[in-house]
Write an enzyme that holds these catalytic residues in place. Sequence first.
Site, short mmCIF file in Angstrom:
data_model
loop_
_atom_site.label_atom_id
_atom_site.label_comp_id
_atom_site.label_asym_id
_atom_site.label_seq_id
_atom_site.Cartn_x
_atom_site.Cartn_y
_atom_site.Cartn_z
N HIS A 26 0.84 -1.21 0.00
CA HIS A 26 0.00 0.00 0.00
C HIS A 26 0.87 1.25 0.00
O HIS A 26 1.22 1.77 1.07
CB HIS A 26 -0.92 0.00 1.23
CG HIS A 26 -1.83 -1.18 1.30
ND1 HIS A 26 -1.39 -2.43 1.69
CD2 HIS A 26 -3.16 -1.31 1.04
CE1 HIS A 26 -2.42 -3.28 1.65
NE2 HIS A 26 -3.50 -2.63 1.26
N HIS A 261 -3.90 3.12 -3.65
CA HIS A 261 -4.14 2.62 -2.29
C HIS A 261 -3.43 1.31 -2.01
O HIS A 261 -2.64 1.23 -1.08
CB HIS A 261 -5.65 2.45 -2.04
CG HIS A 261 -5.94 1.70 -0.76
ND1 HIS A 261 -5.95 2.32 0.47
CD2 HIS A 261 -6.17 0.37 -0.51
CE1 HIS A 261 -6.17 1.41 1.41
NE2 HIS A 261 -6.32 0.23 0.84
N GLU A 411 -17.93 -3.99 24.11
CA GLU A 411 -17.11 -5.19 24.29
C GLU A 411 -15.85 -5.18 23.42
O GLU A 411 -14.76 -5.51 23.88
CB GLU A 411 -17.93 -6.45 23.98
CG GLU A 411 -19.09 -6.69 24.93
CD GLU A 411 -20.37 -5.94 24.55
OE1 GLU A 411 -21.35 -6.05 25.30
OE2 GLU A 411 -20.38 -5.24 23.50
N HIS A 473 -28.69 -15.22 24.35
CA HIS A 473 -27.71 -15.01 25.41
C HIS A 473 -27.01 -16.30 25.84
O HIS A 473 -26.13 -16.25 26.70
CB HIS A 473 -28.38 -14.36 26.63
CG HIS A 473 -28.67 -12.90 26.44
ND1 HIS A 473 -29.42 -12.42 25.38
CD2 HIS A 473 -28.28 -11.82 27.17
CE1 HIS A 473 -29.49 -11.10 25.48
NE2 HIS A 473 -28.81 -10.71 26.55
#
Length: 663
Positions: A26, A261, A411, A473
Site C-alpha cells: 500500500h 491505495h 465489548e 444469550h
Amino acid sequence: MSSRKELANAIRALSMDAVQKAKSGHPGAPMGMADIAEVLWRDFLKHNPQNPSWADRDRFVLSNGHGSMLIYSLLHLTGYDLPMEELKNFRQLHSKTPGHPEVGYTAGVETTTGPLGQGIANAVGMAIAEKTLAAQFNRPGHDIVDHYTYAFMGDGCMMEGISHEVCSLAGTLKLGKLIAFYDDNGISIDGHVEGWFTDDTAMRFEAYGWHVIRDIDGHDAASIKRAVEEARAVTDKPSLLMCKTIIGFGSPNKAGTHDSHGAPLGDAEIALTREQLGWKYAPFEIPSEIYAQWDAKEAGQAKESAWNEKFAAYAKAYPQEAAEFTRRMKGEMPSDFDAKAKEFIAKLQANPAKIASRKASQNAIEAFGPLLPEFLGGSADLAPSNLTLWSGSKAINEDAAGNYIHYGVREFGMTAIANGISLHGGFLPYTSTFLMFVEYARNAVRMAALMKQRQVMVYTHDSIGLGEDGPTHQPVEQVASLRVTPNMSTWRPCDQVESAVAWKYGVERQDGPTALILSRQNLAQQERTEEQLANIARGGYVLKDCAGQPELIFIATGSEVELAVAAYEKLTAEGVKARVVSMPSTDAFDKQDAAYRESVLPKAVTARVAVEAGIADYWYKYVGLNGAIVGMTTFGESAPAELLFEEFGFTVDNVVAKAKELL
C-alpha cells in the site's frame, strides 16, 4: 541542508520502492502522510532508537496499518535496528517488515495493526495507562511518567464501529495526552468515499468531548506543526487533527485515486513520481545528508539520559515506589504472589462451598487484588453480573490513580483498549462480559493472542445454564472458538478451587491472554487429594477413579463435572470400572508431556464420553470417532436452567445410557 519536503520525500521513495519490489502493498497512505510523519517524528516525538523499550517514550501507533512502509521508513531513517536490507525484504517470509506492522518483530513498532480501528483503540489504552500510571507513581517535583500517545488513522478506521466505541470513551475520560491525526484523503479501496461515508467527523469528535483542529493542510509542515503545538496545549481533552491529504502524493497519474491505495505504482509511474518530486536517487538509495538530518539516536539517547537522572532522583526520594515501578514495567510478578496464591487455593479446598464460578472468580480477585497493584480491571457494563468489582476497586474516572474502568457497553472497544494497556506496560488488565458477547470482541481477542499480550478475559453466563434469557444469550460454539484460537489459554472451571487455579494461571501467564469461562449457577465443590489439587494447573487430571485400568472414561468441564461424577457413581455401583477426568483447560493439558497425558487418558481405553454444555464437535479430538459426546448440537431455548439441562440431555440417566452404549 535538505528541506522538510526532501526529508518527507525519503519516506515516499522508500515506500513506493519497497512496495514495487514486493510486488504488493500500500504505497498511497505513506506517500500521503509523509509530511505529517516528518513533522511529528522530527519535531515532537520523544523516543530513543537505541532503546525502543524506554519506559517514558512517547507511543506512536499506525492505526491504518496497511500503510506499514510509513513506519518502516521512519524507523529505518531515525536509526532503529531496521537496516535497508529489511526494507528490501518487505512482506517476505521471516523479514522484520511484515505486510502489516507486528509488535515483537520490529524494534519500535508498538502494536500490531491492520484490522482497521483497532490501532486507535490500542492508542486509547496506552493513553489510559499513561494517565493512570502517572497518577499512581508521580510525586511533587518528580514526573517520571509524562509522555504522549500519537495515532495515525484513516477513513477506514473512522468507519469501523470500534472507533466510535473507543473515541467516545476517550473523550469521557479526558485523555489529554492522546493526539490522533486523521488522514482525510477521501479515498478508500472502492474509490471516493462520498458514496458511503459522509459523516461530519469534526462534529462527531466534538460531541465525544475531543478538541478538534479542522482543515490542516497535511502537506504543509508549518500548518502541521502549529496544529500539534495547539493539541499539546490542550490538557483536558484528546485532540483530533484533521489533515487534508492527497493519497499517493507525488504520483502524477495515481495521486488522489484509489489506484495508489493497495497496489504497486509500477516502474513507469515510479520514474515519473521521482521526476515530479525532484528525487534524483536510485531505488533504496538515501543520501547521507538526509540520513544525518533524520538520525534520532543522539537526541534520543540524550532524552533518555535526562530521564534516567530524573528517575535516579525519584528512586532516592521514593525507593519503594521506584522499585515497584521498575517491577511493574518489566511485567514481573510480586515475589510473594505464588506462595500466597497457593495458600488461598489450599484454604478453598479445605472449606468447601457451593457457589457459582463467577462468584468464585470474584473471590479470587478479592484475594489477589491486594497482592497485584498492577490490576486494571473492567467490565462492559456488567459488573454486577460478571462480579468483577472487589473491595479495593476504584474507578479511574473518579480517582485518577484507580484500578477499575467502567467501559460501558463496548465489548470490542474494551478488549482492544485492554490490549493497549497491556502493550504500554505497568498494568495487568482484566476485562469482562457475558460469554455470548465475546462475539462482539472477537477480533480484539484474536489480536491479544497474536500479540502475546497479557489480559485475563472474564466471560460469565457460560451456557444454557443461564436459563430464561434464551438462545440470544446462551453460548454454544463460543468456548470451542476460543479453544481453537492459537496462543489463547481457555479455562472452564468446575468449582471455586479450579476457578482460583485458573485465575492464578492467567495472572502468571506472560506470553498471551487467558479466557475464564464461568457459570451463572452454583456448582458443587469436588473433593481432592493434594496431588489432584496440584494437577489442576496441568489443565486436565483424574478426579475420580477405579482400581486398575478403567473400562470407561468421562471427560467433563465446568458445570458438567458434577454430572459426570454422578454418572460415574451410578456406574461404579453397578460394577463398571470408570474414571472421571476434569479438564478445565484443554490447551494447558495438551502442553503436558506424553507420559502425563497417557496417565490421564490411556490410549488403550477407547470407551470415552465427553460431557459439556457447549458445541459437541470439539470433543472428538479426545473421545475419538468411537467415543460419545453429550453436548449441544443446536442453539438453546428460553426456559429455567434445570429444565433446559433436561431438555438437552444433560441428565445422569442420559449420560449413563451413552456410556453403556460404548461398553
